[in-house]
Design a protein around this motif. Structure first.
Motif, PDB file in Angstrom:
ATOM      1  N   GLY A 146       6.858   1.990  -7.406  1.00  0.00           N
ATOM      2  CA  GLY A 146       7.583   1.885  -6.298  1.00  0.00           C
ATOM      3  C   GLY A 146       8.663   0.708  -6.442  1.00  0.00           C
ATOM      4  O   GLY A 146       9.681   0.714  -6.045  1.00  0.00           O
ATOM      5  N   LEU A 147       7.708  -0.425  -6.716  1.00  0.00           N
ATOM      6  CA  LEU A 147       8.670  -1.984  -6.855  1.00  0.00           C
ATOM      7  C   LEU A 147       9.478  -1.677  -8.051  1.00  0.00           C
ATOM      8  O   LEU A 147      10.693  -2.269  -7.883  1.00  0.00           O
ATOM      9  CB  LEU A 147       7.510  -3.002  -7.376  1.00  0.00           C
ATOM     10  CG  LEU A 147       8.047  -4.226  -7.348  1.00  0.00           C
ATOM     11  CD1 LEU A 147       9.064  -4.869  -5.902  1.00  0.00           C
ATOM     12  CD2 LEU A 147       6.960  -5.175  -7.462  1.00  0.00           C
ATOM     13  N   MET A 148       9.404  -1.037  -9.179  1.00  0.00           N
ATOM     14  CA  MET A 148      10.316  -0.770 -10.144  1.00  0.00           C
ATOM     15  C   MET A 148      11.514   0.104  -9.648  1.00  0.00           C
ATOM     16  O   MET A 148      12.612  -0.113 -10.023  1.00  0.00           O
ATOM     17  CB  MET A 148       9.558  -0.046 -11.322  1.00  0.00           C
ATOM     18  CG  MET A 148       8.667  -0.626 -11.931  1.00  0.00           C
ATOM     19  SD  MET A 148       7.517   0.404 -13.096  1.00  0.00           S
ATOM     20  CE  MET A 148       6.077  -0.127 -13.355  1.00  0.00           C
ATOM     21  N   ARG A 149      11.137   1.101  -9.011  1.00  0.00           N
ATOM     22  CA  ARG A 149      12.124   1.840  -8.434  1.00  0.00           C
ATOM     23  C   ARG A 149      12.838   1.285  -7.419  1.00  0.00           C
ATOM     24  O   ARG A 149      14.211   1.506  -7.128  1.00  0.00           O
ATOM     25  CB  ARG A 149      11.504   3.230  -7.872  1.00  0.00           C
ATOM     26  CG  ARG A 149      10.741   4.005  -9.128  1.00  0.00           C
ATOM     27  CD  ARG A 149      10.507   5.636  -8.495  1.00  0.00           C
ATOM     28  NE  ARG A 149      11.442   6.439  -8.201  1.00  0.00           N
ATOM     29  CZ  ARG A 149      11.635   7.535  -7.443  1.00  0.00           C
ATOM     30  NH1 ARG A 149      10.189   7.660  -6.865  1.00  0.00           N
ATOM     31  NH2 ARG A 149      12.490   8.027  -7.156  1.00  0.00           N
ATOM     32  N   ALA A 150      12.249   0.565  -6.569  1.00  0.00           N
ATOM     33  CA  ALA A 150      13.028  -0.475  -5.632  1.00  0.00           C
ATOM     34  C   ALA A 150      13.959  -1.197  -6.265  1.00  0.00           C
ATOM     35  O   ALA A 150      15.171  -1.545  -5.526  1.00  0.00           O
ATOM     36  CB  ALA A 150      12.147  -1.286  -4.597  1.00  0.00           C
ATOM     37  N   ALA A 151      13.891  -1.533  -7.423  1.00  0.00           N
ATOM     38  CA  ALA A 151      14.785  -2.641  -8.109  1.00  0.00           C
ATOM     39  C   ALA A 151      15.868  -1.642  -9.009  1.00  0.00           C
ATOM     40  O   ALA A 151      16.724  -2.348  -9.729  1.00  0.00           O
ATOM     41  CB  ALA A 151      13.925  -3.433  -8.960  1.00  0.00           C
ATOM     42  N   GLY A 152      15.940  -0.451  -8.586  1.00  0.00           N
ATOM     43  CA  GLY A 152      16.751   0.471  -9.511  1.00  0.00           C
ATOM     44  C   GLY A 152      16.532   1.078 -10.777  1.00  0.00           C
ATOM     45  O   GLY A 152      17.344   1.838 -11.273  1.00  0.00           O
ATOM     46  N   ALA A 153      15.177   0.934 -11.250  1.00  0.00           N
ATOM     47  CA  ALA A 153      14.799   1.350 -12.426  1.00  0.00           C
ATOM     48  C   ALA A 153      14.717   2.935 -12.438  1.00  0.00           C
ATOM     49  O   ALA A 153      14.290   3.232 -11.185  1.00  0.00           O
ATOM     50  CB  ALA A 153      13.590   0.821 -12.782  1.00  0.00           C
ATOM     51  N   GLN A 154      14.876   3.602 -13.431  1.00  0.00           N
ATOM     52  CA  GLN A 154      14.568   4.968 -13.508  1.00  0.00           C
ATOM     53  C   GLN A 154      13.260   4.901 -14.189  1.00  0.00           C
ATOM     54  O   GLN A 154      13.157   4.660 -15.467  1.00  0.00           O
ATOM     55  CB  GLN A 154      15.706   5.749 -14.416  1.00  0.00           C
ATOM     56  CG  GLN A 154      17.162   5.957 -13.777  1.00  0.00           C
ATOM     57  CD  GLN A 154      18.234   6.409 -14.742  1.00  0.00           C
ATOM     58  OE1 GLN A 154      18.740   5.645 -15.487  1.00  0.00           O
ATOM     59  NE2 GLN A 154      18.438   7.608 -14.652  1.00  0.00           N
ATOM     60  N   VAL A 155      12.202   5.417 -13.537  1.00  0.00           N
ATOM     61  CA  VAL A 155      11.003   5.494 -14.141  1.00  0.00           C
ATOM     62  C   VAL A 155      10.272   6.872 -14.119  1.00  0.00           C
ATOM     63  O   VAL A 155      10.549   7.827 -13.690  1.00  0.00           O
ATOM     64  CB  VAL A 155       9.885   4.743 -12.823  1.00  0.00           C
ATOM     65  CG1 VAL A 155       8.549   4.641 -13.581  1.00  0.00           C
ATOM     66  CG2 VAL A 155      10.541   3.447 -12.604  1.00  0.00           C
ATOM     67  N   PHE A 156       9.880   7.319 -15.461  1.00  0.00           N
ATOM     68  CA  PHE A 156       9.459   8.473 -15.631  1.00  0.00           C
ATOM     69  C   PHE A 156       7.823   8.264 -16.343  1.00  0.00           C
ATOM     70  O   PHE A 156       7.519   7.239 -17.190  1.00  0.00           O
ATOM     71  CB  PHE A 156      10.068   8.976 -17.086  1.00  0.00           C
ATOM     72  CG  PHE A 156      11.652   9.062 -16.389  1.00  0.00           C
ATOM     73  CD1 PHE A 156      12.125   9.874 -15.364  1.00  0.00           C
ATOM     74  CD2 PHE A 156      12.587   8.391 -17.207  1.00  0.00           C
ATOM     75  CE1 PHE A 156      13.246  10.062 -15.064  1.00  0.00           C
ATOM     76  CE2 PHE A 156      13.957   8.713 -16.717  1.00  0.00           C
ATOM     77  CZ  PHE A 156      14.442   9.493 -15.885  1.00  0.00           C
ATOM     78  N   ALA A 157       6.988   9.321 -15.754  1.00  0.00           N
ATOM     79  CA  ALA A 157       5.490   9.189 -16.082  1.00  0.00           C
ATOM     80  C   ALA A 157       5.182  10.175 -17.201  1.00  0.00           C
ATOM     81  O   ALA A 157       5.805  11.305 -17.260  1.00  0.00           O
ATOM     82  CB  ALA A 157       4.771   9.103 -14.915  1.00  0.00           C
TER      83      ALA A 157
END
Length: 397
Positions: A146-157
């Motif tokens: 969530g913190l990564m995404r809050a900083a604008g990152a595109q996150v894939f698992a």
């Protein structure tokens, strides 16, 4: 003095050379750049202004009377690496990789991570207005995602775990021309971490400690410390190397096993998968196949150090001790240095009369008052076509 020395890093990806000598070390009254850039003469950074805008490095070396008393080590110091933007020691590596990327016109940075390196990458990319594309295991902590995404990152698992995430991140970097920040693979990640040793040296009035104790996951922190002290020796700044002691969680201790001769495969350089038999509260060092394991073990051997494993209850106790007797917050992996010191003292690896530096490498970081986006990252297959589809379906927020 003045000799050329080169070091080849994990996977033979790059050869970095320096001409060592006392002129490369900052003077006692040097009022040059602050933080890690103070040592730019020993970093792979071309002349010119530093573009990375966020202060990184220059973290304090703390002499805490309560902690010294409770451990019985009167010359104990804590190198607090939680003072940077992501509250972990991953900020130095992120800053140096991004500084290099800014100088070559990069527009996207990628990494795979168990958590902290990805958070540092997301925050660093946001600071320089680059896109970040991050790959994690489906077991990565939701609050960190969530913190990564809050900083604008595109996150894939990836359900296949951290190993697959590293391989896909690296493949995507090659395919799309992205900046590859993967720990232990990009040599700049280790180069940046050597500045910790240089700071410790200056903070101890240009003397080395007797022992440095540090948590170990992939291995670049320990390898970076060794390289920093090696370069101080080559430049004439010190006359001896401190012993390096690496600490792993008892439930995920591939390098401790390799150190004991039980499992040499742990140093093969293949990225690890925290989900494969590693059940520990120390998610930040839960790496079963360290990318820079061979470098970390070499650092321990050359300095006369050791590797120790600590159980989860010792990690929890170390975190409580840091808070109660030092006023320092930590996450379990970040507190592993102190837990390792306690184990090393009990095992006779460290004498209480020695000057000891313990690395505090991370603490919990909240996203702040702004709402955190839905933390669940899209799960994708480990291939480049899946990456292309995911980027199209989940554009940067």
């Amino acid at each position: 003095m003045g000799q050329v020395s080169g070091t080849r890093w994990a996977h033979g990806c790059e050869l970095l050379e320096y001409r060592y000598g006392p002129d490369l070390l900052p003077g006692r009254a040097d009022g040059g750049p602050a933080g890690m850039w103070r040592y730019r003469a020993l970093l792979p950074v071309d002349p010119g202004p530093i573009h990375y805008p966020v202060p990184v490095g220059g973290t304090p070396l703390l002499a805490l009377p309560g902690l010294r008393a409770v451990t019985g080590v009167p010359e104990l110091f804590v190198k607090d690496e939680t003072r940077g933007p992501s509250a972990s020691n991953k900020d130095r590596a992120t800053a140096l990789v991004l500084e290099g990327g800014l100088r070559t016109g990069a527009d996207t940075i990628t990494t795979a991570s168990t958590g902290n390196a990805a958070v540092a990458t997301a925050l660093g990319a946001a600071a320089v207005a680059l896109r970040s594309v991050i790959f994690v295991s489906t077991g990565c902590r939701p609050d960190k995602v969530g913190l990564m995404r809050a900083a604008g990152a595109q996150v894939f698992a990836l359900a296949d775990g951290y190993s697959a995430a590293v391989e896909l991140s690296r493949a995507a970097a090659r395919e799309f021309g992205w900046l590859d920040r993967n720990t232990g693979v990009n040599p700049y990640t280790t180069e940046a971490k050597k500045t910790v040793a240089l700071e410790i040296w200056e903070q101890l009035r240009r003397q080395p400690p007797d022992v440095v104790v540090a948590p170990v996951g992939d291995g670049p922190t320990l390898a970076g410390l060794a390289k920093g002290f090696d370069e101080l020796l080559a430049c004439g700044g010190i006359e001896r190397l401190p012993r390096l002691i690496g600490v792993q969680a008892a439930n995920c201790q591939p390098l401790v096993r390799a150190w004991a001769g039980a499992d040499g495969s742990a140093t093969s350089g293949a990225p690890g998968d925290p989900a494969s038999g590693a059940t520990t509260i120390a998610d930040g060092i839960a790496v079963t196949r360290p990318t820079a394991g061979a470098l970390a073990l070499d650092a321990v051997r050359r300095t006369g150090g050791a590797m120790v494993a600590v159980p989860d209850d010792a990690l929890s106790a170390a975190g409580a001790t840091l808070l109660r007797y030092g006023g320092l917050g930590s996450e379990p992996a970040g507190a592993a240095g102190l837990a390792g010191l306690v184990a090393a003292l009990a095992g006779g690896l460290v004498d209480r009369a020695e000057r000891v530096v313990v690395m505090l490498t991370g603490r919990e970081l909240a996203a702040g008052p702004t709402p955190v986006p839905e933390p669940a990252a899209p799960v994708i297959e480990p291939d480049l076509d899946a990456v292309r589809a995911a980027l199209a379906d989940h554009p940067r927020n």
